[in-house]
Structure formats: C-alpha cells, structure tokens
Enzyme design. Structure first.
Site, PDB file in Angstrom:
ATOM      1  N   SER A 117       0.790  -1.226   0.000  1.00  0.00           N
ATOM      2  CA  SER A 117       0.000   0.000   0.000  1.00  0.00           C
ATOM      3  C   SER A 117       0.825   1.281   0.000  1.00  0.00           C
ATOM      4  O   SER A 117       1.584   1.511  -0.932  1.00  0.00           O
ATOM      5  CB  SER A 117      -0.949  -0.057   1.190  1.00  0.00           C
ATOM      6  OG  SER A 117      -1.932   0.908   1.070  1.00  0.00           O
ATOM      7  N   HIS A 118       0.734   2.055   1.063  1.00  0.00           N
ATOM      8  CA  HIS A 118       1.391   3.362   1.092  1.00  0.00           C
ATOM      9  C   HIS A 118       2.868   3.257   1.471  1.00  0.00           C
ATOM     10  O   HIS A 118       3.567   4.261   1.498  1.00  0.00           O
ATOM     11  CB  HIS A 118       0.680   4.284   2.084  1.00  0.00           C
ATOM     12  CG  HIS A 118       0.780   3.806   3.498  1.00  0.00           C
ATOM     13  ND1 HIS A 118       0.087   2.723   3.966  1.00  0.00           N
ATOM     14  CD2 HIS A 118       1.517   4.248   4.533  1.00  0.00           C
ATOM     15  CE1 HIS A 118       0.391   2.531   5.231  1.00  0.00           C
ATOM     16  NE2 HIS A 118       1.262   3.438   5.614  1.00  0.00           N
ATOM     17  N   ASP A 281      -2.578   6.482  -3.484  1.00  0.00           N
ATOM     18  CA  ASP A 281      -1.387   5.817  -2.926  1.00  0.00           C
ATOM     19  C   ASP A 281      -0.945   4.614  -3.749  1.00  0.00           C
ATOM     20  O   ASP A 281      -1.446   4.386  -4.855  1.00  0.00           O
ATOM     21  CB  ASP A 281      -1.635   5.422  -1.459  1.00  0.00           C
ATOM     22  CG  ASP A 281      -2.552   4.221  -1.325  1.00  0.00           C
ATOM     23  OD1 ASP A 281      -3.393   4.024  -2.214  1.00  0.00           O
ATOM     24  OD2 ASP A 281      -2.426   3.476  -0.327  1.00  0.00           O
ATOM     25  N   ASP A 283      -1.485   1.412  -3.822  1.00  0.00           N
ATOM     26  CA  ASP A 283      -2.485   0.478  -4.347  1.00  0.00           C
ATOM     27  C   ASP A 283      -3.797   1.177  -4.685  1.00  0.00           C
ATOM     28  O   ASP A 283      -4.816   0.512  -4.899  1.00  0.00           O
ATOM     29  CB  ASP A 283      -2.699  -0.681  -3.370  1.00  0.00           C
ATOM     30  CG  ASP A 283      -3.182  -0.227  -2.006  1.00  0.00           C
ATOM     31  OD1 ASP A 283      -2.956   0.947  -1.647  1.00  0.00           O
ATOM     32  OD2 ASP A 283      -3.798  -1.036  -1.288  1.00  0.00           O
ATOM     33  N   ASP A 285      -6.005   2.859  -3.050  1.00  0.00           N
ATOM     34  CA  ASP A 285      -7.200   2.884  -2.199  1.00  0.00           C
ATOM     35  C   ASP A 285      -7.287   4.161  -1.356  1.00  0.00           C
ATOM     36  O   ASP A 285      -8.335   4.474  -0.824  1.00  0.00           O
ATOM     37  CB  ASP A 285      -7.313   1.620  -1.331  1.00  0.00           C
ATOM     38  CG  ASP A 285      -6.132   1.403  -0.414  1.00  0.00           C
ATOM     39  OD1 ASP A 285      -5.128   2.153  -0.520  1.00  0.00           O
ATOM     40  OD2 ASP A 285      -6.187   0.459   0.409  1.00  0.00           O
ATOM     41  N   ARG A 286      -6.186   4.898  -1.243  1.00  0.00           N
ATOM     42  CA  ARG A 286      -6.243   6.166  -0.498  1.00  0.00           C
ATOM     43  C   ARG A 286      -6.402   7.336  -1.457  1.00  0.00           C
ATOM     44  O   ARG A 286      -6.039   7.235  -2.636  1.00  0.00           O
ATOM     45  CB  ARG A 286      -4.953   6.388   0.281  1.00  0.00           C
ATOM     46  CG  ARG A 286      -4.708   5.367   1.347  1.00  0.00           C
ATOM     47  CD  ARG A 286      -3.496   5.781   2.170  1.00  0.00           C
ATOM     48  NE  ARG A 286      -3.256   4.792   3.208  1.00  0.00           N
ATOM     49  CZ  ARG A 286      -2.600   5.036   4.332  1.00  0.00           C
ATOM     50  NH1 ARG A 286      -2.092   6.237   4.552  1.00  0.00           N
ATOM     51  NH2 ARG A 286      -2.430   4.089   5.233  1.00  0.00           N
ATOM     52  N   LYS A 380     -11.457   0.709   0.714  1.00  0.00           N
ATOM     53  CA  LYS A 380     -11.452   2.135   0.447  1.00  0.00           C
ATOM     54  C   LYS A 380     -11.036   2.336  -1.002  1.00  0.00           C
ATOM     55  O   LYS A 380     -10.427   1.451  -1.604  1.00  0.00           O
ATOM     56  CB  LYS A 380     -10.578   2.887   1.436  1.00  0.00           C
ATOM     57  CG  LYS A 380      -9.134   2.423   1.555  1.00  0.00           C
ATOM     58  CD  LYS A 380      -8.479   3.133   2.737  1.00  0.00           C
ATOM     59  CE  LYS A 380      -6.995   2.835   2.847  1.00  0.00           C
ATOM     60  NZ  LYS A 380      -6.701   1.627   3.644  1.00  0.00           N
TER      61      LYS A 380
HETATM   62  C1  VG1 Z   1      -2.675   2.686   8.477  1.00  0.00           C
HETATM   63  C2  VG1 Z   1      -3.803   3.667   8.687  1.00  0.00           C
HETATM   64  C3  VG1 Z   1      -5.134   2.942   8.625  1.00  0.00           C
HETATM   65  C4  VG1 Z   1      -5.256   2.197   7.296  1.00  0.00           C
HETATM   66  C5  VG1 Z   1      -4.059   1.277   7.116  1.00  0.00           C
HETATM   67  C6  VG1 Z   1      -4.040   0.606   5.770  1.00  0.00           C
HETATM   68  O1  VG1 Z   1      -2.678   1.727   9.507  1.00  0.00           O
HETATM   69  O2  VG1 Z   1      -3.664   4.336   9.911  1.00  0.00           O
HETATM   70  O3  VG1 Z   1      -6.177   3.872   8.784  1.00  0.00           O
HETATM   71  O4  VG1 Z   1      -6.427   1.440   7.270  1.00  0.00           O
HETATM   72  O5  VG1 Z   1      -2.849   2.026   7.233  1.00  0.00           O
HETATM   73  O6  VG1 Z   1      -4.043   1.536   4.727  1.00  0.00           O
HETATM   74  P1  VG1 Z   1      -1.694   1.815  10.785  1.00  0.00           P
HETATM   75  O7  VG1 Z   1      -1.954   0.575  11.577  1.00  0.00           O
HETATM   76  O8  VG1 Z   1      -0.314   1.923  10.250  1.00  0.00           O
HETATM   77  O9  VG1 Z   1      -2.081   3.056  11.511  1.00  0.00           O
HETATM   78  V1  VG1 Z   1      -3.230   1.170   3.293  1.00  0.00           V
HETATM   79  O10 VG1 Z   1      -3.733   2.267   2.105  1.00  0.00           O
HETATM   80  O11 VG1 Z   1      -1.674   1.231   3.789  1.00  0.00           O
HETATM   81  O12 VG1 Z   1      -3.758  -0.396   3.013  1.00  0.00           O
HETATM   82 CO    CO Z   2      -3.355   1.762   0.250  1.00  0.00          CO
END
Ligand code: VG1
Ligand code: CO
Length: 547
Positions: A117-118, A281, A283, A285-286, A380
């Site tokens: 993801s991010h 981001d 993938d 989804d953000r 998302k």
């Molecule tokens: C983070 C965010 C959370 C989100 C998750 C996955 O998690 O705070 O809100 O759902 O990333 O997003 P954490 O546990 O690091 O706070 V993604 O777009 O990275 O799948």
């Molecule tokens: Co993501």
C-alpha cells in the site's frame, strides 16, 4: 506437470497487521517465505488437506518490485489447490479497490492482493500480501489470526512445477486443471464507477475548462485515473501526472498526504493553481483532495461526501448510515446527526467496515488516513473519492473550499492533525503505550498541561453484526468539550514501531475557522506530551510526519 509437496519450516512473525502481512522485500525473497504464508492461508480458508474445487480466486497487486514473481508463485499454488478458475489482472496488476470489484462481480470465493500500500517499494522497500473474502473485503481478524497460528506449525506446502503464465497478454491459460484468465484490470472497476456517478455532468465540467491535477505517485492508480478521467471524462491529456506505475514508485513515498505529495501541494498553492488536486497511494485505495490553496483533511472530506451524497446518482436514495474509524474526526458524526442516520465508530483498518456494509447498516465509510469508500466495493477507494468530488463540484457549481466551508458553517470545524513518530525501537514504543495504559484509571478528573481530562479509555469494539470483540484499539484521552488525543501504534510499518498521536478539537465559532490547525491544536500537543512522555520514552522532540 507434477504436484510437488515441499517440506518447509515456520518463519517467525508472519502475523498480518492492520492490512495484511507487510515486510521488507528482502524478507519476502527468502526461499519458502511467501509459499509458507500462502499455504497457511489456503489451509485456513479451505481446511487442511481440502481442495478449492469449483472456486474462483482473484490475484493481482500494485505492481511494485517482486509483484510478478509473487503472482507466479501464487498461481502455481492455487492450481495445486484445485481452484477451478483464477482471475489475474494483466501484468499482475489490480488496484486494491479494483480487486474488490472483480471478486464481487465474478462471484470469486476470495482474492489475494499483493501490496504494501502506502509503504515505499523497490528492492529495498516493502512488500505485502493480503487476503480478501467473498464480499470483496479484507479478511476479518478471526481469519488473519488463524492464518498466523497456522504459519507457526506449517511443515510443507503444495505447488505445481510448471513454467510461468504469460501475464502480459489477456487470455485463458491452463495450469494443471485450473483455468487462469488474464483479465483487463480496469474493466470491472470502470463499470462500477459508471453506475455510481454522473459522467455526463463531469464531462461537461471538464469541457467548461475546469482543471484537475491528479498525481498518481508513480503507482497503480495511474492507469485507472487515465482511463476514466482523461479517457472517458474528457480531461485534457496530462491531467493525470506520475501516471506510469513503476516498481519503485520512482523512489517516491506513495502516501498521498501533504508531506509526501509536496509537488502536488506546490502546484495547488501556485498563482495559476488548477481548480482541484488529487493524489492516490501505492495500491490506489487512499486519496487526498486539495482545492486551490486549500488542503482538505480526510475527515472533512468524508463529512462533505456524506452531507451531499444524495446529489450523486449512486447515493440518490440516501445513506443507510456512515462509519468512521475511531481516530477519525467527529465531523461526519455531526453530518450524520443532522441527516438523522446512524454513525458507527470502528477500530482502525478497513476490515472493520465489512460487516456494516454487508448488513446494509452503513453506506459511506472513512478513515483519517486518507481513506474513503462506500458500499460499492469492500475496500477504500481513491479514484472513487475523486470522482465523487468531481460529481459534486459539477452539480453544485461550488469550489472545493466552498464545499468544505459549507459543512464547517453548519456543523463547526473539527480541527484535526495526526503526528507520527516513526522508527521507534519496538521496546520503546511498547513501553510508552504500557505507560499510557497504566495511567488510565487516574486520568479522568486530572488537569494536565492546563487541560481538564473528562474521560480516558482504551478503545474496544464489539461488532454490531457478528458480536466479535476487538480490544486495545487505541487510548483515548477526552476533555470536557469533547476535544481528544488518541494514541496507538501503527500496524502497517516494517521497521520498529510508529507511534501515532491523533489530535482533534471542535470549533463552533465560525470566526475561528480559518486559524491554522497546528496553532489551534498546540495545547493538545502539550497534553499528549504530558500524558505519554514521548520525549522521555523515545528521545524524539518532534514528530517525523505531521498530517
Ligand atoms: C494505516 C492507517 C489505517 C489504514 C491502514 C491501511 O494503519 O492508519 O487507517 O487502514 O494504514 O491503509 P496503521 O496501523 O499503520 O495506523 V493502506 O492504504 O496502507 O492499506
Ligand atoms: Co493503500
């Protein structure tokens, strides 16, 4: 083509976090590492020794380094497990929301999404794997915990010895008795979008000279945004920038916030800024939404979408309810109260929205971490949020800033910020949280840093649909006026611990709505330090990232 049973030994720490298993690429490159996790997953989903007869699996990822290797490994293991059909995105590509759409539209029993993801990518970056269930959403905790347990006892995995499937051309291939279909990664997703938004109105908006800058951050959102925004909606070529997905995201950190998308922010602050800026981001989804010289906080974005949802075709009938993660600001709660619909507060992570969406109790969901989505899929969805905003701008004739200020003037402004302290040694992060938790009984009634604490607790959630309970989801310290500080450790990082401190203060007085968030929240920052002694525990004087 032979079925191979390969002996293996458990790896430490294959425990999925907030969203799947995320580790350094070099960890995933160890022989058997990915195979162990996939075998454990399939053992949990189908039962040990059971085949996936008659079932369909979806496979795809965000195209980061190691994606292709991992896709081939999974295809072979899926074939050995006896899936009837595997749908894989061309080039091994599927954005996370697109994977969700494909699972739902093709009646798949689940899907494997390859993404961190991010998190940054490339040979020295991060890789990740996540399982989604038949509703298209992330597997609930009872599955991810069972997978973790299985990884600890695993002794072999089953695969086929075959050559690779050609991923770059759409078509159907046989892998043992399994049919592998290489599909267009955009088609299903685009069809869902067409059913939700007024494409005609958005097309007219662009035709009238409206300017958008969509920064795909060299990640998987690029092809989707190009196809829909430049292709179907007629935005000029070049509207989507950084649109080619790269294995290392061009060295960028594909996390759409003002810090990492600084180039987009610079464009939006310039004299000749476009009307709207957006970013997605790794993938896709953000999403981040930016107006001309006006950055929209994700919590406010959710509130705006909720407030105006009935202006968009897909939500014309109104919202059954809304849901937000606990640390997300209460802006949407106020909109929901005004609309007379329920508002649910869930732990961090999209998997907690699945049951509410399936049960028809929530229509829109969001998180403070630049995540917004709805019942159209079970993830998302970054591009969806951008299209939603475009549709609203087209039908209201208002600017991004006007839409946000409109909600503030009705409900007050929730000043909001998240301060992240990254790269803390794990023991220090754990010690800090243990310290904060140990103070919980004493905090209510105390005055610290000049602020009177009304309540303090460790957030626990009972799912209203299946009754499952999730404990210790973050410590909340709440003042008399509802202002709050929340502390939790990240569950997506791959290096040490990341402390997240969430700060929120509601301001009804419109004459104060243009103040700087960091200025307004400074007293809460002092309270956070007084409660958590961040300097003492971590040696850090300032956060690594403030969003
Ligand atoms: C983070 C965010 C959370 C989100 C998750 C996955 O998690 O705070 O809100 O759902 O990333 O997003 P954490 O546990 O690091 O706070 V993604 O777009 O990275 O799948
Ligand atoms: Co993501």
């Amino acid at each position: 083509m032979t079925v191979n049973t390969v002996p293996t030994q458990p790896f430490e720490g294959q425990r999925p976090g907030t969203s799947g298993l995320r580790k350094k690429v070099t960890v995933f490159q160890q022989p058997h590492y990915l195979e162990n996790f996939v075998q454990a997953l399939l053992d949990v989903v189908h039962g040990e020794g059971q085949q996936a007869t008659g079932q369909t699996l979806v496979v795809g990822g965000d195209g980061r380094f190691h994606n292709r290797v991992a896709v081939q490994t999974i295809l072979r293991m899926a074939a050995a497990r006896g899936y009837a059909r595997v749908l894989v995105g061309q080039g091994g590509i599927l954005s996370t929301p697109a994977a969700s759409a494909v699972i739902r539209r093709h009646g798949a029993s689940g899907g494997i999404i390859l993404s961190a993801s991010h998190n940054p990518g490339g040979p020295d970056g991060d890789f990740g794997i996540k399982y989604n269930v038949s509703n298209g959403g992330p597997a609930p905790e009872k599955i991810t915990e069972a997978v973790y347990a299985r990884t600890r006892t695993i002794s072999h995995y089953v695969t086929l010895s075959t050559s690779d499937i050609p991923l770059d051309a759409q078509g159907t291939y046989a892998l043992g008795a399994t049919q592998v279909q290489v599909i267009d990664p955009i088609d299903d997703y685009a069809e869902v979008m067409r059913g939700l938004f007024d494409f005609g109105a958005i097309r007219q908006l662009f035709a009238s000279g409206f300017r958008l800058r969509y920064d795909a951050m060299c990640a998987v959102g690029g092809p989707y945004a190009r196809a829909l925004i430049e292709g179907e909606l007629g935005a000029p070529a070049g509207t989507v920038v950084n649109a080619e997905p790269l294995e290392d995201f061009g060295g960028l950190h594909p996390d759409p916030n003002p810090v990492n998308a600084e180039d987009l922010i610079a464009h939006m602050m310039a004299d000749d800024a476009p009307d709207m800026g957006a970013a997605s981001d790794g993938d896709a989804d953000r999403n981040m939404i930016v107006g001309r010289r006006f950055v929209v906080s994700p919590s406010d974005s959710l509130a705006v979408l909720a407030a105006h949802a009935t202006r968009v075709p897909g939500y014309r009938a109104g919202l059954a309810g809304v849901a937000r993660s606990m640390p997300t600001s209460t802006a949407v709660d106020r909109v929901a109260a005004r609309l007379g619909v329920p508002c649910f507060e869930t732990p961090t992570g999209w998997k907690f929205f699945g049951n509410l969406l399936d049960a028809g109790q929530a229509t829109l969901c969001g998180e403070e971490s630049y995540g917004t989505g709805s019942s159209h899929v079970r993830e998302k969805d970054g591009l969806w949020a951008v299209l939603f905003w475009l549709n609203l701008l087209a039908v209201t004739g208002q600017s991004v800033e006007q839409l946000v200020r409109g909600v503030w003037s009705q409900d007050g402004r929730c000043f909001y910020s998240r301060h992240d302290y990254e790269g803390i040694p794990t023991e220090q992060g754990d010690a800090l949280m243990a310290d904060v938790r140990s103070q919980l009984p004493q905090l209510p009634g105390l005055t610290l840093a000049g602020l009177h604490i009304a309540q303090a607790d460790d957030f626990a959630y009972t799912d209203p649909v299946d009754g499952s309970v999730s404990q210790k989801q973050g410590v909340r310290v709440v003042l008399d006026d509802g202002s709050r500080v929340v502390f939790r450790l990240s569950g997506t990082g791959t290096e040490g611990a990341t402390l997240r401190v969430y700060l929120e203060q509601h301001e009804p007085d419109a004459s104060r709505h243009s103040l700087e968030a960091q200025t307004v929240l400074a007293p809460l920052v002092a309270l956070a330090e007084a409660v958590a002694r961040i300097r003492h525990h971590t040696g850090m004087n300032t956060p690594t990232v403030c969003t």
